[in-house]
Scaffold this motif. Structure first.
Motif, PDB file in Angstrom:
ATOM      1  N   PHE B  68       0.842  -1.182   0.000  1.00 38.57           N
ATOM      2  CA  PHE B  68       0.000   0.000   0.000  1.00 38.57           C
ATOM      3  C   PHE B  68       0.879   1.234   0.000  1.00 38.57           C
ATOM      4  CE2 PHE B  68      -3.179   2.942   0.558  1.00 38.57           C
ATOM      5  CZ  PHE B  68      -3.257   3.525   1.816  1.00 38.57           C
ATOM      6  N   GLN B  69       0.809   1.990  -1.063  1.00 31.50           N
ATOM      7  CA  GLN B  69       1.578   3.223  -1.204  1.00 31.50           C
ATOM      8  C   GLN B  69       0.578   4.370  -1.290  1.00 31.50           C
ATOM      9  OE1 GLN B  69       5.005   3.305  -1.256  1.00 31.50           O
ATOM     10  NE2 GLN B  69       5.053   1.080  -0.995  1.00 31.50           N
ATOM     11  N   LYS B  70       0.283   4.989  -0.149  1.00 35.56           N
ATOM     12  CA  LYS B  70      -0.790   5.974  -0.105  1.00 35.56           C
ATOM     13  C   LYS B  70      -0.500   7.191  -0.965  1.00 35.56           C
ATOM     14  CE  LYS B  70      -3.932   8.259   3.120  1.00 35.56           C
ATOM     15  NZ  LYS B  70      -4.281   8.492   4.554  1.00 35.56           N
ATOM     16  N   ALA B  71       0.722   7.688  -0.921  1.00 34.26           N
ATOM     17  CA  ALA B  71       1.056   8.890  -1.693  1.00 34.26           C
ATOM     18  C   ALA B  71       0.923   8.618  -3.193  1.00 34.26           C
ATOM     19  CB  ALA B  71       2.458   9.357  -1.360  1.00 34.26           C
ATOM     20  N   ALA B  72       1.283   7.441  -3.607  1.00 31.64           N
ATOM     21  CA  ALA B  72       1.204   7.067  -5.017  1.00 31.64           C
ATOM     22  C   ALA B  72      -0.175   6.539  -5.383  1.00 31.64           C
ATOM     23  CB  ALA B  72       2.261   6.025  -5.346  1.00 31.64           C
ATOM     24  N   LYS B  73      -1.059   6.353  -4.383  1.00 35.26           N
ATOM     25  CA  LYS B  73      -2.398   5.797  -4.594  1.00 35.26           C
ATOM     26  C   LYS B  73      -2.309   4.458  -5.318  1.00 35.26           C
ATOM     27  CE  LYS B  73      -4.517  10.331  -4.335  1.00 35.26           C
ATOM     28  NZ  LYS B  73      -5.264  11.405  -5.000  1.00 35.26           N
ATOM     29  N   SER B  74      -1.495   3.607  -4.749  1.00 32.34           N
ATOM     30  CA  SER B  74      -1.254   2.291  -5.320  1.00 32.34           C
ATOM     31  C   SER B  74      -1.522   1.220  -4.267  1.00 32.34           C
ATOM     32  CB  SER B  74       0.193   2.216  -5.808  1.00 32.34           C
ATOM     33  OG  SER B  74       0.544   0.906  -6.161  1.00 32.34           O
ATOM     34  N   PHE B  75      -2.091   0.100  -4.699  1.00 28.48           N
ATOM     35  CA  PHE B  75      -2.511  -0.941  -3.761  1.00 28.48           C
ATOM     36  C   PHE B  75      -2.373  -2.280  -4.468  1.00 28.48           C
ATOM     37  CE2 PHE B  75      -4.467  -2.649  -0.142  1.00 28.48           C
ATOM     38  CZ  PHE B  75      -5.577  -3.405  -0.458  1.00 28.48           C
ATOM     39  N   SER B  76      -1.184  -2.857  -4.477  1.00 27.21           N
ATOM     40  CA  SER B  76      -0.962  -4.108  -5.197  1.00 27.21           C
ATOM     41  C   SER B  76      -1.113  -5.301  -4.262  1.00 27.21           C
ATOM     42  CB  SER B  76       0.423  -4.110  -5.852  1.00 27.21           C
ATOM     43  OG  SER B  76       1.430  -3.994  -4.870  1.00 27.21           O
ATOM     44  N   LEU B  77      -1.484  -6.413  -4.843  1.00 26.81           N
ATOM     45  CA  LEU B  77      -1.684  -7.665  -4.112  1.00 26.81           C
ATOM     46  C   LEU B  77      -0.609  -8.662  -4.515  1.00 26.81           C
ATOM     47  CD1 LEU B  77      -3.491  -9.589  -2.314  1.00 26.81           C
ATOM     48  CD2 LEU B  77      -4.608 -10.244  -4.464  1.00 26.81           C
ATOM     49  N   LYS B  78       0.084  -9.210  -3.526  1.00 19.49           N
ATOM     50  CA  LYS B  78       1.068 -10.247  -3.795  1.00 19.49           C
ATOM     51  C   LYS B  78       0.560 -11.574  -3.271  1.00 19.49           C
ATOM     52  CE  LYS B  78       5.129 -10.814  -1.573  1.00 19.49           C
ATOM     53  NZ  LYS B  78       6.553 -10.583  -1.182  1.00 19.49           N
ATOM     54  N   ILE B  79       0.598 -12.564  -4.159  1.00 19.87           N
ATOM     55  CA  ILE B  79       0.211 -13.927  -3.776  1.00 19.87           C
ATOM     56  C   ILE B  79       1.480 -14.767  -3.813  1.00 19.87           C
ATOM     57  CG2 ILE B  79      -1.275 -15.890  -4.266  1.00 19.87           C
ATOM     58  CD1 ILE B  79      -3.099 -13.993  -5.842  1.00 19.87           C
TER      59      ILE B  79
END
Lengths: 113, 114
Positions: B68-79
């Motif tokens: 979760f990178q709030k400043a970049a507005k990014s939310f990736s999921l790692k499996i």
């Protein structure tokens, strides 16, 4: 989380007819929602089902086409009225309590012929 | 209005490998939640993981974790250690604190290859 029973799970309907989908939650919830998922697409919110008052519809959805009832804190229905082939979709019921994540019913796969 | 973007329509990986699904979002608010939902062929939407925006620590659930990178507005999921049962559509979703309706991304179809 709670368990949502949604029915029917699927149906094939003639154009011009209506189908009512039921959603029963096994415990009281604050919010209930209805989503549509067109073939190969994401979920789009149709409306928020409000207990004891008229549903709140999102842009592009109207009460005459998608009447919704919510008579109590555990039950809601969505009717798809005067159906056309463009209404063929998966319809999903969702519920949650404030501050918790949403949980979903199994969905209703509707095919209009 | 908020938007959620998933730029990978389809992905496939070998069983036991690690895969990362991308999600970006746009909002002017500060208090919100982010989610990853899984939809297998059964159609049932299953919550995979949830992140509160006010928490700096990335959420984890067993083999699933987020970046979760709030400043970049990014939310990736790692499996990690992917399994055949992970084959499904994965949707990134967003809602505001106090407003429970969800906005979904377009989804990523993930296939785990035996």
């Amino acid at each position: 989380s709670a368990v949502i029973s949604q029915k029917p799970s699927r149906d094939i309907c003639q154009r011009g007819t209506s189908l009512t989908i039921q959603c029963q939650v096994d415990s009281q919830v604050t919010m209930m929602f209805w989503y549509r998922q067109q073939p190969g697409q994401s979920l789009t919110l149709i409306a928020t089902a409000n207990q004891g008052s008229e549903a709140t519809y999102e842009s592009g959805f109207v009460i005459d086409k998608f009447p919704i009832s919510r008579p109590n804190l555990t039950f809601s229905t969505l009717t798809v009225s005067n159906m056309s082939p463009e209404d063929s979709s998966i319809y999903l019921c969702s519920a949650d309590r404030v501050g918790t994540e949403a949980f979903f019913g199994q969905g209703t796969r509707l095919t209009v012929v | 209005a908020q938007t959620v973007t998933q730029s990978q329509p389809e992905m496939s990986v070998q069983e036991a490998e690690t895969v990362t699904l991308s999600c970006t979002y746009d909002t002017s608010e500060n208090n919100y939640y982010l989610f990853w939902y899984k939809q297998p062929p059964s159609r049932q939407m299953i919550l995979v993981i949830r992140q509160e925006a006010y928490k700096q620590q990335n959420a984890t659930e067993n083999r699933f974790s987020v970046n979760f990178q709030k400043a970049a507005k990014s939310f990736s999921l790692k499996i990690s250690d992917s399994q055949l049962g992970d084959t499904a559509m994965y949707f990134c979703a967003f809602n505001y604190f106090g407003n429970e309706k969800l906005t979904f991304g377009t989804g990523t179809r993930l296939t785990i290859i035996p």
